[in-house]
Design a protein around this motif. Sequence first.
Motif, PDB file in Angstrom:
ATOM      1  N   LEU A  23      43.760  39.813  27.793  1.00  0.00           N
ATOM      2  CA  LEU A  23      44.497  38.907  28.674  1.00  0.00           C
ATOM      3  C   LEU A  23      43.697  38.540  29.923  1.00  0.00           C
ATOM      4  N   GLY A  24      42.533  39.148  30.098  1.00  0.00           N
ATOM      5  CA  GLY A  24      41.674  38.834  31.226  1.00  0.00           C
ATOM      6  C   GLY A  24      42.090  39.491  32.533  1.00  0.00           C
ATOM      7  N   MET A  25      42.880  40.549  32.443  1.00  0.00           N
ATOM      8  CA  MET A  25      43.353  41.196  33.660  1.00  0.00           C
ATOM      9  C   MET A  25      42.482  42.385  34.057  1.00  0.00           C
ATOM     10  N   ILE A  26      41.794  42.969  33.097  1.00  0.00           N
ATOM     11  CA  ILE A  26      40.820  44.019  33.373  1.00  0.00           C
ATOM     12  C   ILE A  26      39.495  43.546  32.782  1.00  0.00           C
ATOM     13  N   CYS A  27      38.471  43.563  33.615  1.00  0.00           N
ATOM     14  CA  CYS A  27      37.175  43.026  33.196  1.00  0.00           C
ATOM     15  C   CYS A  27      36.056  44.019  33.489  1.00  0.00           C
ATOM     16  N   PRO A  28      35.860  44.990  32.592  1.00  0.00           N
ATOM     17  CA  PRO A  28      34.793  45.964  32.835  1.00  0.00           C
ATOM     18  C   PRO A  28      33.416  45.312  32.691  1.00  0.00           C
ATOM     19  N   SER A  29      32.425  45.968  33.261  1.00  0.00           N
ATOM     20  CA  SER A  29      31.057  45.485  33.073  1.00  0.00           C
ATOM     21  C   SER A  29      30.526  46.082  31.770  1.00  0.00           C
ATOM     22  N   TRP A  30      29.370  45.590  31.359  1.00  0.00           N
ATOM     23  CA  TRP A  30      28.772  46.067  30.113  1.00  0.00           C
ATOM     24  C   TRP A  30      27.424  46.711  30.419  1.00  0.00           C
ATOM     25  N   GLN A  31      27.163  47.831  29.750  1.00  0.00           N
ATOM     26  CA  GLN A  31      25.895  48.524  29.905  1.00  0.00           C
ATOM     27  C   GLN A  31      25.549  49.159  28.567  1.00  0.00           C
ATOM     28  N   ASN A  33      25.660  47.924  25.573  1.00  0.00           N
ATOM     29  CA  ASN A  33      26.712  47.582  24.618  1.00  0.00           C
ATOM     30  C   ASN A  33      27.964  48.440  24.754  1.00  0.00           C
ATOM     31  N   ARG A  34      28.210  48.976  25.926  1.00  0.00           N
ATOM     32  CA  ARG A  34      29.420  49.760  26.195  1.00  0.00           C
ATOM     33  C   ARG A  34      30.107  49.216  27.437  1.00  0.00           C
ATOM     34  N   ARG A  35      31.429  49.270  27.394  1.00  0.00           N
ATOM     35  CA  ARG A  35      32.196  48.874  28.567  1.00  0.00           C
ATOM     36  C   ARG A  35      32.118  49.983  29.609  1.00  0.00           C
ATOM     37  N   ILE A  36      31.918  49.579  30.848  1.00  0.00           N
ATOM     38  CA  ILE A  36      31.878  50.534  31.956  1.00  0.00           C
ATOM     39  C   ILE A  36      32.957  50.120  32.952  1.00  0.00           C
ATOM     40  N   TYR A  37      33.857  51.036  33.208  1.00  0.00           N
ATOM     41  CA  TYR A  37      34.980  50.763  34.103  1.00  0.00           C
ATOM     42  C   TYR A  37      34.657  51.280  35.499  1.00  0.00           C
ATOM     43  N   ALA A  38      34.955  50.455  36.489  1.00  0.00           N
ATOM     44  CA  ALA A  38      34.660  50.763  37.883  1.00  0.00           C
ATOM     45  C   ALA A  38      35.966  50.983  38.647  1.00  0.00           C
ATOM     46  N   PRO A  39      35.874  51.446  39.881  1.00  0.00           N
ATOM     47  CA  PRO A  39      37.088  51.618  40.693  1.00  0.00           C
ATOM     48  C   PRO A  39      37.943  50.355  40.780  1.00  0.00           C
ATOM     49  N   LYS A  40      37.307  49.173  40.778  1.00  0.00           N
ATOM     50  CA  LYS A  40      38.091  47.929  40.829  1.00  0.00           C
ATOM     51  C   LYS A  40      38.974  47.783  39.589  1.00  0.00           C
TER      52      LYS A  40
END
Length: 123
Positions: A23-31, A33-40
């Motif tokens: 839905l585009g509400m959580i947008c982790p970064s990629w590193q 080929n893995r999603r990386i979740y940040a405090p934001k």
Amino acid sequence: MQIGEFIKTVETTKDTVRYYEELGMICPSWQNNRRIYAPKDIQDFQAIKEMQAFGLSLKEVQGVFGLKRSNGCGSPELLGSITEKLQEQQRQLQQEEQELKYKQEQIGEMLDMLRFVETERKE
């Protein structure tokens, strides 16, 4: 952090996180080929849950996140949209509260009548 740690931190499921990503509400970064979740991402997840707790639908929350992406966090459009949605929710809750008070009064009157009838029968 990766998804396992993220779902433990926010106390949810992998499916929920993936759905919010769709839905585009959580947008982790990629590193690598893995999603990386940040405090934001944690803050965004908590904001989603908070808005849902206030009675906003997931579609409405998605709209708020769309405005956030387009106009920024403190934009007048975003703040106006949130204000409008919360005011509408407040109106609905006030109406529900009035309806509940009416029902409570009706039940109270019914109980009073039943007590009176029961007392009359005993005498």
